[in-house]
Design an enzyme around this catalytic site. Structure first.
Site, mmCIF file in Angstrom:
data_model
loop_
_atom_site.group_PDB
_atom_site.id
_atom_site.type_symbol
_atom_site.label_atom_id
_atom_site.label_comp_id
_atom_site.label_asym_id
_atom_site.label_seq_id
_atom_site.Cartn_x
_atom_site.Cartn_y
_atom_site.Cartn_z
ATOM 1 N N GLY A 1 -3.063 5.932 0.529
ATOM 2 C CA GLY A 1 -3.177 5.574 1.937
ATOM 3 C C GLY A 1 -1.835 5.737 2.628
ATOM 4 C CD GLU B 1 2.436 3.559 -2.271
ATOM 5 O OE1 GLU B 1 1.348 2.987 -2.101
ATOM 6 O OE2 GLU B 1 3.376 3.482 -1.453
ATOM 7 C CB THR C 1 -0.264 0.773 -3.876
ATOM 8 O OG1 THR C 1 0.129 1.131 -5.204
ATOM 9 C CG2 THR C 1 -0.327 -0.743 -3.762
ATOM 10 N N GLY C 2 -2.869 -0.036 -2.067
ATOM 11 C CA GLY C 2 -3.257 -0.558 -0.762
ATOM 12 C C GLY C 2 -4.758 -0.632 -0.576
ATOM 13 C CE LYS D 1 2.174 6.095 0.366
ATOM 14 N NZ LYS D 1 1.132 5.043 0.533
#
Length: 234
Positions: A83, A104, A31-32, A95
């Site tokens: 990421g 994640e 995600t991101g 994160k």
């Protein structure tokens, strides 16, 4: 000449993924914004793979590009791309800025090859230099966790929504608390300490989960750090 470091990292990750992708039917996605940059660079490749997503945000982004995430069936191995908010050259990471740290970490833990993609400003000597550590907590446990953190003299704040009143709620129904540790000499100590508090579901400290880190440069190009993960006892 100045380049978009995120896009440079995404292009580097795509070249790395191409070396392994023939061995995998499934690609896991984090995600991101940097993960989204990778997805944009890799649409043609991803069209021919089954995709699993770490968050509703990523699933929606995939849908906007004509791609679809599936439920993981626990049978096939997969390559995972994500990421990070901070990363050291030893592969330690923070994160969770996108409030998707639990999903994640679940995907990263079971990934056969994990590739993390960052722009160069995310590289630090010690975790906690620039970012707090997010933790996901059971909402009803928040008052107790808050009290414990205060007793430990640890600065924290519950993450608030910007588009509505109240705290952010994760895909898993948890609150996100940002814990300000400062630079950490021993990230594992903080990871263990925070996870030992009843009601804390998971932390945003990622250790021993990266096989490769791709670092995009504003001066154009990218660097790849190859790491050797310790085997997990499952």
């Amino acid at each position: 000449m100045q380049c978009d470091a995120k896009r440079e990292a995404a292009k580097g990750a795509l070249e790395l993924v191409k070396k392994f992708i023939s061995n995998y039917k499934i690609v896991g996605l984090g995600t991101g914004s940097t993960t989204q940059a990778f997805i944009k660079e890799s649409v043609d490749l991803l069209m021919n793979k089954k995709l699993i997503s770490s968050s509703s945000s990523t699933s929606l982004f995939l849908s906007s590009l004509g791609l679809e995430a599936i439920e993981y069936n626990q049978k096939d191995s997969y390559i995972y791309i994500d990421g990070a908010d901070e990363v050291t050259r030893q592969g330690e990471m923070i994160k969770g800025r996108g409030a998707a740290l639990l999903g994640e970490k679940i995907l990263a833990y079971s990934g056969s090859i994990n590739i993390f993609v960052v722009s160069e400003e995310k590289l630090v000597n010690k975790l906690g230099e620039k970012r707090p550590v997010p933790i996901e907590v059971v909402p009803k446990a928040y008052p107790y966790i808050s009290n414990i953190l205060k007793k430990k003299n640890i600065k924290y704040e519950i993450r608030q929504c910007q588009a509505k009143d109240g705290p952010i709620i994760s895909d898993w129904g948890g609150f996100i608390i940002d814990v300000y540790t400062g630079p950490m000499d021993e990230p594992k100590y903080y990871d263990d300490m925070l996870r030992s508090i009843p009601g804390v579901v998971e932390t945003g400290i990622f250790l021993n989960l990266a096989d490769y880190i791709v670092i995009g440069r504003e001066s154009c190009g990218y660097d790849v750090i190859e790491l050797k993960r310790k085997s997990k006892d499952i």
